[in-house]
Design an enzyme around this catalytic site. Structure first.
Site, mmCIF file in Angstrom:
data_model
loop_
_atom_site.group_PDB
_atom_site.id
_atom_site.type_symbol
_atom_site.label_atom_id
_atom_site.label_comp_id
_atom_site.label_asym_id
_atom_site.label_seq_id
_atom_site.Cartn_x
_atom_site.Cartn_y
_atom_site.Cartn_z
ATOM 1 N N GLY A 47 0.826 -1.213 0.000
ATOM 2 C CA GLY A 47 0.000 0.000 0.000
ATOM 3 C C GLY A 47 0.852 1.253 0.000
ATOM 4 O O GLY A 47 0.567 2.226 0.700
ATOM 5 N N ASN A 49 1.318 3.507 -2.251
ATOM 6 C CA ASN A 49 0.943 4.618 -3.138
ATOM 7 C C ASN A 49 0.157 5.710 -2.422
ATOM 8 O O ASN A 49 -0.137 6.742 -3.014
ATOM 9 C CB ASN A 49 0.127 4.103 -4.319
ATOM 10 C CG ASN A 49 -1.194 3.480 -3.870
ATOM 11 O OD1 ASN A 49 -1.172 2.385 -3.313
ATOM 12 N ND2 ASN A 49 -2.294 4.161 -4.072
ATOM 13 N N SER A 50 -0.179 5.502 -1.151
ATOM 14 C CA SER A 50 -1.071 6.460 -0.488
ATOM 15 C C SER A 50 -0.739 6.554 0.997
ATOM 16 O O SER A 50 -0.200 5.611 1.583
ATOM 17 C CB SER A 50 -2.518 5.973 -0.673
ATOM 18 O OG SER A 50 -3.415 6.737 0.095
ATOM 19 N N GLY A 51 -1.050 7.695 1.586
ATOM 20 C CA GLY A 51 -1.027 7.850 3.041
ATOM 21 C C GLY A 51 0.277 7.462 3.711
ATOM 22 O O GLY A 51 1.362 7.886 3.312
ATOM 23 N N LEU A 52 0.157 6.603 4.728
ATOM 24 C CA LEU A 52 1.318 6.205 5.534
ATOM 25 C C LEU A 52 2.339 5.429 4.709
ATOM 26 O O LEU A 52 3.550 5.617 4.870
ATOM 27 C CB LEU A 52 0.857 5.325 6.700
ATOM 28 C CG LEU A 52 -0.008 6.018 7.749
ATOM 29 C CD1 LEU A 52 -0.650 4.990 8.676
ATOM 30 C CD2 LEU A 52 0.845 6.982 8.547
ATOM 31 N N GLY A 53 1.864 4.550 3.828
ATOM 32 C CA GLY A 53 2.768 3.728 3.036
ATOM 33 C C GLY A 53 3.609 4.582 2.094
ATOM 34 O O GLY A 53 4.814 4.353 1.935
ATOM 35 N N TYR A 205 -13.303 -4.069 11.183
ATOM 36 C CA TYR A 205 -11.992 -3.405 11.135
ATOM 37 C C TYR A 205 -11.200 -3.727 12.395
ATOM 38 O O TYR A 205 -10.030 -4.134 12.322
ATOM 39 C CB TYR A 205 -12.169 -1.889 11.002
ATOM 40 C CG TYR A 205 -10.848 -1.143 10.930
ATOM 41 C CD1 TYR A 205 -10.051 -1.201 9.790
ATOM 42 C CD2 TYR A 205 -10.383 -0.394 12.012
ATOM 43 C CE1 TYR A 205 -8.836 -0.532 9.724
ATOM 44 C CE2 TYR A 205 -9.183 0.283 11.955
ATOM 45 C CZ TYR A 205 -8.400 0.215 10.806
ATOM 46 O OH TYR A 205 -7.195 0.875 10.753
HETATM 47 N N1 LIG Z 1 -4.994 6.846 8.942
HETATM 48 C C1 LIG Z 1 -5.143 6.508 10.194
HETATM 49 O O1 LIG Z 1 -5.592 7.328 11.023
HETATM 50 C C2 LIG Z 1 -4.793 5.123 10.665
HETATM 51 C C3 LIG Z 1 -4.991 4.823 12.027
HETATM 52 C C4 LIG Z 1 -4.687 3.540 12.470
HETATM 53 C C5 LIG Z 1 -4.178 2.601 11.582
HETATM 54 N N2 LIG Z 1 -4.015 2.910 10.268
HETATM 55 C C6 LIG Z 1 -3.498 1.870 9.360
HETATM 56 O O2 LIG Z 1 -2.503 2.415 8.520
HETATM 57 C C7 LIG Z 1 -2.398 1.630 7.332
HETATM 58 C C8 LIG Z 1 -2.269 2.555 6.121
HETATM 59 O O3 LIG Z 1 -3.475 3.263 5.934
HETATM 60 P P1 LIG Z 1 -3.539 4.805 5.492
HETATM 61 O O4 LIG Z 1 -4.118 5.537 6.638
HETATM 62 O O5 LIG Z 1 -2.261 5.241 4.912
HETATM 63 O O6 LIG Z 1 -4.720 4.721 4.388
HETATM 64 P P2 LIG Z 1 -4.725 4.933 2.797
HETATM 65 O O7 LIG Z 1 -4.227 6.287 2.443
HETATM 66 O O8 LIG Z 1 -6.110 4.567 2.379
HETATM 67 O O9 LIG Z 1 -3.709 3.839 2.277
HETATM 68 C C9 LIG Z 1 -4.041 2.470 2.294
HETATM 69 C C10 LIG Z 1 -3.214 1.738 1.268
HETATM 70 O O10 LIG Z 1 -3.602 0.357 1.272
HETATM 71 C C11 LIG Z 1 -3.860 -0.020 -0.058
HETATM 72 N N3 LIG Z 1 -4.793 -1.132 -0.201
HETATM 73 C C12 LIG Z 1 -6.102 -1.195 0.135
HETATM 74 N N4 LIG Z 1 -6.632 -2.372 -0.249
HETATM 75 C C13 LIG Z 1 -5.639 -3.063 -0.857
HETATM 76 C C14 LIG Z 1 -5.545 -4.329 -1.507
HETATM 77 N N5 LIG Z 1 -6.615 -5.137 -1.636
HETATM 78 N N6 LIG Z 1 -4.358 -4.712 -2.012
HETATM 79 C C15 LIG Z 1 -3.289 -3.922 -1.946
HETATM 80 N N7 LIG Z 1 -3.307 -2.715 -1.369
HETATM 81 C C16 LIG Z 1 -4.469 -2.288 -0.823
HETATM 82 C C17 LIG Z 1 -4.411 1.228 -0.720
HETATM 83 O O11 LIG Z 1 -4.345 1.110 -2.149
HETATM 84 P P3 LIG Z 1 -5.306 2.019 -3.106
HETATM 85 O O12 LIG Z 1 -4.772 3.409 -3.035
HETATM 86 O O13 LIG Z 1 -5.124 1.374 -4.429
HETATM 87 O O14 LIG Z 1 -6.692 1.914 -2.552
HETATM 88 C C18 LIG Z 1 -3.456 2.256 -0.162
HETATM 89 O O15 LIG Z 1 -2.250 2.237 -0.859
HETATM 90 C C19 LIG Z 1 -3.628 0.718 7.315
HETATM 91 O O16 LIG Z 1 -3.232 -0.576 7.658
HETATM 92 C C20 LIG Z 1 -4.512 1.292 8.400
HETATM 93 O O17 LIG Z 1 -5.316 0.306 8.991
HETATM 94 C C21 LIG Z 1 -4.298 4.163 9.799
#
Ligand SMILES: NC(=O)c1ccc[n+]([C@@H]2O[C@H](COP(=O)([O-])OP(=O)(O)OC[C@H]3O[C@@H](n4cnc5c(N)ncnc54)[C@H](OP(=O)(O)O)[C@@H]3O)[C@@H](O)[C@H]2O)c1
Ligand SMILES: *[C@@H]1O[C@H](CO)[C@@H](O)[C@H](O)[C@H]1NC(C)=O
Length: 324
Positions: A47, A49-53, A205
């Site tokens: 993941g 391409n977006s956000g934390l990753g 979740y």
């Molecule tokens: N943001 C917060 O406040 C928060 C808090 C606690 C934990 N987290 C955790 O942090 C992690 C990263 O999330 P984020 O906040 O950075 O959200 P995000 O911006 O939505 O990024 C999520 C990433 O996961 C990818 N993804 C989703 N479904 C997938 C699949 N089937 N196969 C491969 N990749 C997939 C998305 O790809 P696409 O762009 O193609 O959809 C995107 O690259 C997650 O595990 C989340 O549970 C986040």
């Protein structure tokens, strides 16, 4: 009147900024020493391409690692890679950004991703299980798993198991798992792992994020003596695309945006603990622990239940077809 309103706005804005710094500033991966450790290392970020990753991939690239972005959409991944390279400019030199297709909602895709990595990569130093999906409506993965459990837990479970040999032969190496504080509201209800009897998206979740922690603990136990470590973290509340399935009423949007601007972490701030666990010498040899803001944190007893962890491992092996 206008002046008073302006003054109030400025004062309020200032206070918000101070509060924001106070609430989100804690914990930072120190860059210099860690950077030297990452030069020439190979890292996989799911993941990315977006956000934390994306923020994690960019920082590791800056540290001159070879970063493999495991992403489900090549177009979005290429765009992110272009933007990261443009942002870093000369600082991106020395590292590498590689895109590989990985859809965690498909066991077939996970398998072909791993096959290619095993063919092409002589070593793997860090695996960061970061991708995630949050509170989506009821959906199933290609293999019929409830989507959140399937992507957040099962897809990463198979991915990690298939890459374990390469991680072991590259030891000392590390696995980093991104969970969430919301694990507290979850439970591993073995009788309905695919939510066919009932589906609650918040519970789904939380269950998947509890599974991330139990997986980490059981894997740490299995990896004792191998010099492959695995740790799990929560990033705090971060402004990313994670909330894409949450509907905020139009009228509440400005307020939500203000609150998120004031109190949520930026992706770079949120990614600090992932970067720390991937790169810092301070956590060399540390395994099976839970971190927030680059510090170890306590878990609720339900996330330390080794019997549930072992049962979840065994069932996951069957679900992803590692054990027939
Ligand atoms: N943001 C917060 O406040 C928060 C808090 C606690 C934990 N987290 C955790 O942090 C992690 C990263 O999330 P984020 O906040 O950075 O959200 P995000 O911006 O939505 O990024 C999520 C990433 O996961 C990818 N993804 C989703 N479904 C997938 C699949 N089937 N196969 C491969 N990749 C997939 C998305 O790809 P696409 O762009 O193609 O959809 C995107 O690259 C997650 O595990 C989340 O549970 C986040
Ligand atoms: C859904 O799950 C959440 C978290 O586990 C819980 O707080 C909530 O009460 C549940 N909602 C329903 C309708 O059962």
């Amino acid at each position: 009147m206008a002046a008073a309103a302006l003054l109030a706005a400025v004062l309020g804005g200032g206070l918000l900024l101070i509060a924001r710094r106070y609430l989100t500033g804690a914990g930072r991966a120190s860059r210099g020493a860690a950077a030297a450790l990452m030069r020439g290392k190979t890292v996989i970020v799911t993941g990315a391409n977006s956000g934390l990753g994306r923020a994690t991939a960019a920082e590791l690239l800056r540290m001159q690692a070879r970063v493999i972005m495991g992403c489900r959409d090549r177009g979005r991944a290429e765009q992110a890679a272009r933007e990261i390279r443009a942002e870093l400019g000369a600082q991106a030199e020395g590292g590498e950004l590689v895109i590989r297709e990985l859809d965690l909602a498909s066991l077939r895709s996970v398998r072909s991703f791993c096959q290619r990595v095993l063919q092409e990569e002589p070593r793997l130093d860090v695996l960061i299980n970061n991708a995630g999906i949050f509170q989506c409506p009821y959906m199933k993965t290609e293999d019929g798993f409830e989507m959140q459990f399937g992507v957040n837990h099962l897809g990463h479970f198979l991915l990690t198991n298939l890459l374990l040999g390469l991680l072991k032969s590259s030891a000392p190496s590390r696995i980093v798992v991104v969970s969430s504080r919301l694990y507290k509201y979850g439970e591993i209800n073995f009788e309905d792992l695919n939510s066919e009897i009932s589906y609650n998206k918040s519970f789904g979740y939380s269950r998947s994020k509890l599974a991330n922690i139990l997986f980490t603990r059981e894997l740490a136990r299995r990896l004792e003596g191998t010099e492959v470590t695995v740790n799990v973290l929560h990033p705090g509340i971060v402004r990313t695309n994670l909330g894409r399935y949450i509907n905020i009423p139009l009228l509440a949007k400005p307020l939500f945006n203000l609150v998120s601007w004031a109190f949520f972490k930026t992706p770079l701030e949120g990614a600090q603990t992932s970067i720390y666990l991937a790169s810092s010498a301070e956590v060399e040899g540390v395994s099976g622990k839970y971190f927030g803001d680059c510090k170890e944190e306590e878990l609720l007893p339900k996330a330390m239940d080794d019997l549930v962890a072992r049962k979840l491992w065994d069932i996951s092996e069957v679900m992803v077809g590692l054990l027939k």
